[in-house]
Design a protein around this motif. Structure first.
Motif, PDB file in Angstrom:
ATOM      1  N   VAL A   1       3.905   1.289  -0.924  1.00  0.00           N
ATOM      2  CA  VAL A   1       3.722   3.142  -1.031  1.00  0.00           C
ATOM      3  C   VAL A   1       2.076   2.475  -0.628  1.00  0.00           C
ATOM      4  O   VAL A   1       1.382   2.065  -1.341  1.00  0.00           O
ATOM      5  CB  VAL A   1       4.050   4.214  -1.674  1.00  0.00           C
ATOM      6  CG1 VAL A   1       3.070   5.550  -1.865  1.00  0.00           C
ATOM      7  CG2 VAL A   1       5.079   4.270  -2.670  1.00  0.00           C
ATOM      8  N   VAL A   2       2.168   3.409   0.774  1.00  0.00           N
ATOM      9  CA  VAL A   2       0.399   2.717   1.385  1.00  0.00           C
ATOM     10  C   VAL A   2      -1.015   3.654   0.863  1.00  0.00           C
ATOM     11  O   VAL A   2      -0.313   5.184   2.127  1.00  0.00           O
ATOM     12  CB  VAL A   2       0.350   2.356   2.400  1.00  0.00           C
ATOM     13  CG1 VAL A   2      -0.902   2.001   3.245  1.00  0.00           C
ATOM     14  CG2 VAL A   2       0.987   1.200   2.823  1.00  0.00           C
ATOM     15  N   GLY A   3      -1.469   4.219   0.519  1.00  0.00           N
ATOM     16  CA  GLY A   3      -2.160   5.402   0.244  1.00  0.00           C
ATOM     17  C   GLY A   3      -1.393   6.227  -1.374  1.00  0.00           C
ATOM     18  O   GLY A   3       0.178   6.323  -1.519  1.00  0.00           O
ATOM     19  N   THR A   4      -2.202   6.133  -2.264  1.00  0.00           N
ATOM     20  CA  THR A   4      -1.440   6.824  -3.667  1.00  0.00           C
ATOM     21  C   THR A   4      -2.515   8.087  -4.246  1.00  0.00           C
ATOM     22  O   THR A   4      -3.091   7.572  -5.368  1.00  0.00           O
ATOM     23  CB  THR A   4      -1.901   5.542  -4.996  1.00  0.00           C
ATOM     24  OG1 THR A   4      -3.365   5.068  -4.881  1.00  0.00           O
ATOM     25  CG2 THR A   4      -1.465   3.785  -4.503  1.00  0.00           C
ATOM     26  N   GLY A   5      -2.244   9.038  -2.954  1.00  0.00           N
ATOM     27  CA  GLY A   5      -2.726  10.771  -3.846  1.00  0.00           C
ATOM     28  C   GLY A   5      -1.286  10.808  -4.460  1.00  0.00           C
ATOM     29  O   GLY A   5      -0.497  10.327  -5.176  1.00  0.00           O
ATOM     30  N   LEU A   6      -2.128  12.359  -4.239  1.00  0.00           N
ATOM     31  CA  LEU A   6      -0.558  12.642  -5.040  1.00  0.00           C
ATOM     32  C   LEU A   6       1.190  12.688  -4.374  1.00  0.00           C
ATOM     33  O   LEU A   6       1.691  12.446  -5.231  1.00  0.00           O
ATOM     34  CB  LEU A   6      -1.295  14.460  -5.009  1.00  0.00           C
ATOM     35  CG  LEU A   6       0.341  15.461  -4.839  1.00  0.00           C
ATOM     36  CD1 LEU A   6       0.476  15.853  -6.886  1.00  0.00           C
ATOM     37  CD2 LEU A   6      -0.127  17.171  -4.761  1.00  0.00           C
TER      38      LEU A   6
ATOM     39  N   LEU B   1       1.758  -0.961  -4.295  1.00  0.00           N
ATOM     40  CA  LEU B   1       0.824  -0.098  -3.881  1.00  0.00           C
ATOM     41  C   LEU B   1      -0.451  -0.115  -3.205  1.00  0.00           C
ATOM     42  O   LEU B   1      -0.520  -1.893  -3.836  1.00  0.00           O
ATOM     43  CB  LEU B   1       0.558   0.749  -5.023  1.00  0.00           C
ATOM     44  CG  LEU B   1       1.578   0.997  -6.439  1.00  0.00           C
ATOM     45  CD1 LEU B   1       0.704   1.459  -7.716  1.00  0.00           C
ATOM     46  CD2 LEU B   1       2.799   2.573  -5.915  1.00  0.00           C
ATOM     47  N   GLN B   2      -0.554  -0.014  -2.647  1.00  0.00           N
ATOM     48  CA  GLN B   2      -2.011   0.307  -1.466  1.00  0.00           C
ATOM     49  C   GLN B   2      -2.752   1.197  -1.290  1.00  0.00           C
ATOM     50  O   GLN B   2      -1.939   1.912  -0.695  1.00  0.00           O
ATOM     51  CB  GLN B   2      -1.345  -0.795  -0.236  1.00  0.00           C
ATOM     52  CG  GLN B   2      -0.463  -1.603  -0.402  1.00  0.00           C
ATOM     53  CD  GLN B   2      -0.507  -2.779   1.503  1.00  0.00           C
ATOM     54  OE1 GLN B   2      -0.553  -1.602   2.758  1.00  0.00           O
ATOM     55  NE2 GLN B   2       0.922  -3.417   1.204  1.00  0.00           N
ATOM     56  N   ASP B   3      -4.214   0.791  -1.427  1.00  0.00           N
ATOM     57  CA  ASP B   3      -4.714   1.523  -1.608  1.00  0.00           C
ATOM     58  C   ASP B   3      -6.286   1.201  -0.871  1.00  0.00           C
ATOM     59  O   ASP B   3      -6.798  -0.274  -1.135  1.00  0.00           O
ATOM     60  CB  ASP B   3      -5.221   2.802  -2.172  1.00  0.00           C
ATOM     61  CG  ASP B   3      -5.280   3.830  -2.183  1.00  0.00           C
ATOM     62  OD1 ASP B   3      -6.736   4.767  -1.285  1.00  0.00           O
ATOM     63  OD2 ASP B   3      -4.386   5.378  -2.396  1.00  0.00           O
ATOM     64  N   ALA B   4      -6.688   2.287   0.526  1.00  0.00           N
ATOM     65  CA  ALA B   4      -8.460   1.303   0.441  1.00  0.00           C
ATOM     66  C   ALA B   4      -9.098   1.648  -0.590  1.00  0.00           C
ATOM     67  O   ALA B   4     -10.201   0.928  -0.832  1.00  0.00           O
ATOM     68  CB  ALA B   4      -8.754   2.245   1.370  1.00  0.00           C
ATOM     69  N   ASP B   5      -8.913   3.072  -1.607  1.00  0.00           N
ATOM     70  CA  ASP B   5      -9.365   3.250  -2.762  1.00  0.00           C
ATOM     71  C   ASP B   5      -8.890   2.550  -3.965  1.00  0.00           C
ATOM     72  O   ASP B   5      -7.792   3.013  -4.063  1.00  0.00           O
ATOM     73  CB  ASP B   5      -9.242   5.064  -3.250  1.00  0.00           C
ATOM     74  CG  ASP B   5     -10.717   5.239  -4.465  1.00  0.00           C
ATOM     75  OD1 ASP B   5     -10.756   4.062  -4.897  1.00  0.00           O
ATOM     76  OD2 ASP B   5     -10.400   5.984  -4.516  1.00  0.00           O
TER      77      ASP B   5
ATOM     78  N   GLU C   1       6.178  -9.976  -1.931  1.00  0.00           N
ATOM     79  CA  GLU C   1       6.153 -12.035  -1.946  1.00  0.00           C
ATOM     80  C   GLU C   1       6.859 -12.099  -0.305  1.00  0.00           C
ATOM     81  O   GLU C   1       7.109 -12.774   0.264  1.00  0.00           O
ATOM     82  CB  GLU C   1       7.082 -12.300  -2.801  1.00  0.00           C
ATOM     83  CG  GLU C   1       6.398 -12.322  -4.507  1.00  0.00           C
ATOM     84  CD  GLU C   1       7.048 -12.922  -5.484  1.00  0.00           C
ATOM     85  OE1 GLU C   1       8.937 -12.957  -4.953  1.00  0.00           O
ATOM     86  OE2 GLU C   1       6.636 -13.155  -6.559  1.00  0.00           O
ATOM     87  N   GLY C   2       7.581 -11.028  -0.203  1.00  0.00           N
ATOM     88  CA  GLY C   2       8.242 -11.087   1.297  1.00  0.00           C
ATOM     89  C   GLY C   2       8.611  -9.446   1.801  1.00  0.00           C
ATOM     90  O   GLY C   2       7.547  -8.428   1.780  1.00  0.00           O
ATOM     91  N   THR C   3       9.312  -9.406   2.945  1.00  0.00           N
ATOM     92  CA  THR C   3       9.651  -7.946   3.672  1.00  0.00           C
ATOM     93  C   THR C   3      10.120  -7.215   2.598  1.00  0.00           C
ATOM     94  O   THR C   3      10.808  -7.405   2.428  1.00  0.00           O
ATOM     95  CB  THR C   3       9.684  -8.407   5.079  1.00  0.00           C
ATOM     96  OG1 THR C   3       9.378  -9.463   5.616  1.00  0.00           O
ATOM     97  CG2 THR C   3       9.568  -6.952   5.886  1.00  0.00           C
ATOM     98  N   VAL C   4       8.833  -5.759   2.288  1.00  0.00           N
ATOM     99  CA  VAL C   4       9.996  -5.238   1.787  1.00  0.00           C
ATOM    100  C   VAL C   4      11.207  -4.192   2.734  1.00  0.00           C
ATOM    101  O   VAL C   4      10.848  -4.217   3.435  1.00  0.00           O
ATOM    102  CB  VAL C   4       8.688  -3.672   1.111  1.00  0.00           C
ATOM    103  CG1 VAL C   4       7.541  -4.731   0.271  1.00  0.00           C
ATOM    104  CG2 VAL C   4       8.173  -3.187   2.291  1.00  0.00           C
ATOM    105  N   ASP C   5      12.352  -3.205   2.226  1.00  0.00           N
ATOM    106  CA  ASP C   5      12.629  -2.743   2.367  1.00  0.00           C
ATOM    107  C   ASP C   5      11.789  -1.440   3.830  1.00  0.00           C
ATOM    108  O   ASP C   5      12.913  -1.174   4.584  1.00  0.00           O
ATOM    109  CB  ASP C   5      13.679  -2.439   2.102  1.00  0.00           C
ATOM    110  CG  ASP C   5      15.003  -3.281   1.065  1.00  0.00           C
ATOM    111  OD1 ASP C   5      15.020  -4.518   1.846  1.00  0.00           O
ATOM    112  OD2 ASP C   5      15.044  -3.754   0.009  1.00  0.00           O
ATOM    113  N   LEU C   6      11.491  -0.988   3.096  1.00  0.00           N
ATOM    114  CA  LEU C   6      10.679   0.054   3.818  1.00  0.00           C
ATOM    115  C   LEU C   6       9.654   0.185   3.117  1.00  0.00           C
ATOM    116  O   LEU C   6       8.760   0.247   2.034  1.00  0.00           O
ATOM    117  CB  LEU C   6      11.277   1.647   3.496  1.00  0.00           C
ATOM    118  CG  LEU C   6      10.651   3.254   3.797  1.00  0.00           C
ATOM    119  CD1 LEU C   6      11.553   2.896   5.557  1.00  0.00           C
ATOM    120  CD2 LEU C   6      11.789   4.006   2.679  1.00  0.00           C
ATOM    121  N   ALA C   7       8.323   0.795   4.222  1.00  0.00           N
ATOM    122  CA  ALA C   7       6.286   1.121   3.599  1.00  0.00           C
ATOM    123  C   ALA C   7       6.534   2.624   4.091  1.00  0.00           C
ATOM    124  O   ALA C   7       7.821   3.098   5.367  1.00  0.00           O
ATOM    125  CB  ALA C   7       6.070   0.753   4.356  1.00  0.00           C
ATOM    126  N   VAL C   8       6.233   3.304   3.238  1.00  0.00           N
ATOM    127  CA  VAL C   8       5.748   5.070   3.182  1.00  0.00           C
ATOM    128  C   VAL C   8       4.320   4.733   3.139  1.00  0.00           C
ATOM    129  O   VAL C   8       3.349   4.683   2.335  1.00  0.00           O
ATOM    130  CB  VAL C   8       6.248   5.835   1.914  1.00  0.00           C
ATOM    131  CG1 VAL C   8       5.799   7.232   2.258  1.00  0.00           C
ATOM    132  CG2 VAL C   8       7.676   5.356   1.864  1.00  0.00           C
TER     133      VAL C   8
END
Length: 387
Positions: free
Chosen positions: A7-12, A30-34, A53-60
């Protein structure tokens, strides 16, 4: 099957998705610039703040609409996921950016969960935010089948209901049902700036309902409106015409000329009838259209557990509550609860509650009946003081 996700972006919205996936056993990164936002989401149990550690199934991609294309290209370049989706509330613009970003469009499908709150940030997140809510998916001609299937599984894991639409049609739809209403709520809320204290104390649930969504993050909503400006402007332009007509009608009602008053009354009545008709077009949580409903208003005491007692009493009657509002003025020892039920159930429910000692403010009219005056009940619920 989705076993891992990023999940790229951890807002609401991003954090709520991460919480829903984690609760279903998916490993979430979890990934976020903040970094503080990501750490907050991690502390809530939404996932872990470290690279997979590797490629995930889905990125949001839970980032602003104007950044979807660039972030997708960046994440695809580092091989983050096998498939990608976003949650932006506009779709045509981001899809065009994706197509021009150099990213592989076959691995991307646009998405928009139709859920939110007036609060923002990870602390406002909730794993059940999307339960039984529509989640729009906008595949392009290039989107491959595996990417579509992963997105559909994501929607299912979050408890939402998938809706497939073209990106442009989606944007026109949300301009009417989401974006323009937010502008209207903000305009109404802006009228309250500098309001006198005695006027503010008169504010009831109706006003709170109108301005509730005006509490959204102004920066986020600026991005949303900029990305769908044309469609929103079209809706507001039509609304402006209606407002102009309504203002003229109200001026007519205030006129000394009987013809002007008659015309004003006709126009205002037509507006209110159109409003009732339009509201009935919105699906409720169970059916295709809103049922004909009637409110049952009950005055309850401020004692702990009193609301639960009322809801339990309503449940014992076997009546389904379609909606509920509570109007509790600061400093008041009581609150007014409005239970919205089907019109066919309202009369019986109100009379039964009153017979059981509840202070029902008004029994709805059965066909051919008027509105009996409320019975004098000295205490909002006779048993409350003994609880």
């Amino acid at each position: 099957m989705i076993r891992t996700a990023a999940v790229v972006g951890t807002g609401l919205i991003g954090t709520s998705i991460a919480l829903a996936l984690t609760h279903k056993g998916v490993r979430v990164y979890l990934q976020d610039a903040d970094e503080s936002a990501a750490r907050t989401a991690e502390s809530l149990g939404a996932g872990v703040c470290r690279p997979p550690e590797g490629t995930v199934d889905l990125a949001v991609l839970a980032v602003p609409p104007g950044r979807i294309g660039a972030v997708l290209a960046e994440k695809q370049a580092c091989g983050l996921a096998r498939g990608y989706t976003d949650v932006a509330s506009v779709k045509a613009g981001p899809q065009a950016e994706v197509d021009g970003s150099g990213a592989d469009p076959a691995l991307f499908i646009g998405g928009h969960p139709m859920a939110g709150r007036e609060r923002s940030g990870p602390l406002a997140a909730c794993a059940t935010l999307f339960k039984d809510r529509p989640w729009v998916l906008t595949p392009s001609a290039a989107t491959d089948r595996e990417t579509v299937n992963r997105a559909l599984e994501l929607v299912s894991l979050c408890g939402a209901l998938p809706v497939l639409m073209q990106a442009e049609r989606h944007d026109r739809a949300v301009a009417v049902v989401s974006h323009a209403p937010h502008v209207v709520a903000s305009l109404m809320a802006a009228r309250l700036v500098g309001i006198e204290d005695d006027a503010a104390r008169l504010a009831g649930q109706g006003l709170r309902d109108v301005i509730r969504i005006a509490g959204g993050d102004p920066r986020l909503w600026s991005d949303i409106l900029a990305a769908n400006a044309g469609a929103v402007a079209d809706v507001l332009g039509e609304l402006a015409e209606d407002l102009t007509t309504t203002v003229a009608a109200l001026r007519g009602l205030a006129s000394a000329d009987p013809d002007d008053r008659a015309l004003g009354d006709q126009l205002v009545s037509e507006l209110l009838c159109r409003g009732t008709e339009g509201r009935a077009c919105v699906p409720d949580k169970h059916s295709a259209v809103l049922p004909v409903c009637s409110p049952v208003r009950v005055l309850i005491g401020d004692q702990p557990g009193e609301l639960a007692r009322l809801l339990a009493a309503a449940s014992e009657l076997g009546v389904n509550i379609e909606d509920m509002t509570i109007d509790h003025s600061p400093g008041s020892p009581s609150g007014l609860v409005e239970l919205t039920v089907t019109a066919a159930s309202a009369v019986q429910m109100a009379r039964r509650l009153r017979a059981d000692g509840w202070n029902v403010q008004r029994v709805p009219a059965a066909p051919g009946e008027g509105f009996p005056e409320p019975l004098p009940v000295p205490d909002p619920h006779p048993a409350a003081t003994a609880a």
